[in-house]
Design an enzyme around this catalytic site. Structure first.
Site, short mmCIF file in Angstrom:
data_model
loop_
_atom_site.label_atom_id
_atom_site.label_comp_id
_atom_site.label_asym_id
_atom_site.label_seq_id
_atom_site.Cartn_x
_atom_site.Cartn_y
_atom_site.Cartn_z
CB SER A 213 8.17 64.93 62.01
OG SER A 213 6.91 64.40 62.38
CE1 TYR A 226 10.32 59.44 62.51
CE2 TYR A 226 8.48 60.84 63.15
CZ TYR A 226 9.34 60.36 62.18
OH TYR A 226 9.21 60.79 60.88
#
Length: 318
Positions: A213, A226
């Site tokens: 990501s 995250y």
């Protein structure tokens, strides 16, 4: 040229730039549209879902089937196992893998309707799709998922680690131990367990593709846990790639920016979703079909045989 001449020349250049600065600047034309078809731009529907999120229930359906993408047997007769393959990026990857000639197995947590839609889409491409339901946090389940795939198809060529858990927390004090644990075990343990189970079955020319990501590159202040896991996935990709070079197994990662999938409406509040992706240079979120071709590229020995240990950002510009 004399010093006086140089100074005069520099003043002339300065005047030219000052004149150019006074010109009326072109107005923004909105989000960048450079794909095979037009993609949605903010504002998105104000929607919030309970975890794990349902693609079938989104009022604006993600675009995943890439109708202008033509297959050319890049993955002919390969077998791929895709976690989080029921929806979002995973669904689009499954479809494009099938279009390139692969049979697939998809792992999902709790979204049976989404999984059935993906299966039907894969079969429409003329390939087989095995649905496996379970939790990648469980090492035993990961071993079972690999065993079921190999039993069904007699081999395994490609592992796509894609399942993820994401919920924002504005302050570190709001991030409970349970929340932190769920994120790390889903996003890190799940990738580790699946890779460990799959590697004994992978042969020379096989590939592992992890979903990273942009948050693992830049960080995100409201996605502390995250971001940690995605940065860890990038490091895991690089480290594992070095281990597996002698076996001829390539390991790479795709690092998407904002993508319109159930992951985000099941994280953000409805008012935040309305502006989703608007802060990227392209001023919109990606659609899954814009990300999935990168997985084909990294899975295909014809296209990326000399690439391993790389993180491929697809973030809508920097």
């Amino acid at each position: 040229m004399s010093s006086e001449g140089t100074a005069s020349k520099q003043r002339e250049i300065q005047k030219q730039v000052e004149k150019a600065d006074k010109k009326e600047k072109p107005r923004s034309s909105g989000a960048m549209q450079a794909g095979a078809r037009r993609y949605p731009e903010p504002p998105f529907p104000k929607v919030h879902q309970d975890k794990p999120g349902s693609e079938a229930d989104l009022p604006l359906a993600p675009m995943y089937d890439a109708p202008f993408y033509k297959g050319s047997e890049k993955l002919k007769d390969k077998v791929a196992l895709i976690t989080g393959g029921d929806s979002g990026i995973g669904r689009s990857v499954a479809i494009l893998f099938a279009r390139e000639g692969a049979d697939v197995a998809i792992v999902h947590l709790d979204e049976s309707e989404d999984a059935d839609i993906t299966k039907a889409a894969v079969e429409k491409e003329g390939r087989k799709c095995l649905i496996i339901r379970g939790d990648v946090k469980d090492a035993g389940f990961c071993r079972t998922a690999v065993e079921k795939t190999v039993k069904q198809y007699s081999k395994l060529d490609i592992l796509v680690n894609n399942a993820a858990f994401q919920v924002h927390a504005a302050e570190i004090e709001d991030l409970t131990d349970e929340h932190f644990d769920e994120t790390l075990k889903t996003n890190l343990y799940g990738y580790f367990f699946m890779a460990k189970a799959a590697i004994p079955h992978l042969k020379n020319g096989s590939a592992i593709i992890n979903t990273g990501s942009v948050t693992g590159i830049e960080g995100s202040k409201e996605l502390l846990d995250y971001s940690m896991t995605k940065g860890g996935i990038h490091a895991f990709t690089k480290a594992l790639s070095g281990q597996l070079v002698p076996k001829g197994i390539r390991v790479n990662a795709v690092a998407p920016g904002p993508v319109w999938t159930p992951l985000n409406p099941s994280d953000k509040e409805a008012n935040d979703i309305e502006k989703f992706g608007g802060k990227t240079p392209m001023k919109r979120a990606a659609q899954p079909e814009e990300i999935a071709p990168a997985y084909v590229f990294l899975a295909s020995a014809q296209m990326s045989s000399y690439i391993t240990g790389e993180i491929l950002p697809i973030v809508g510009g920097y």
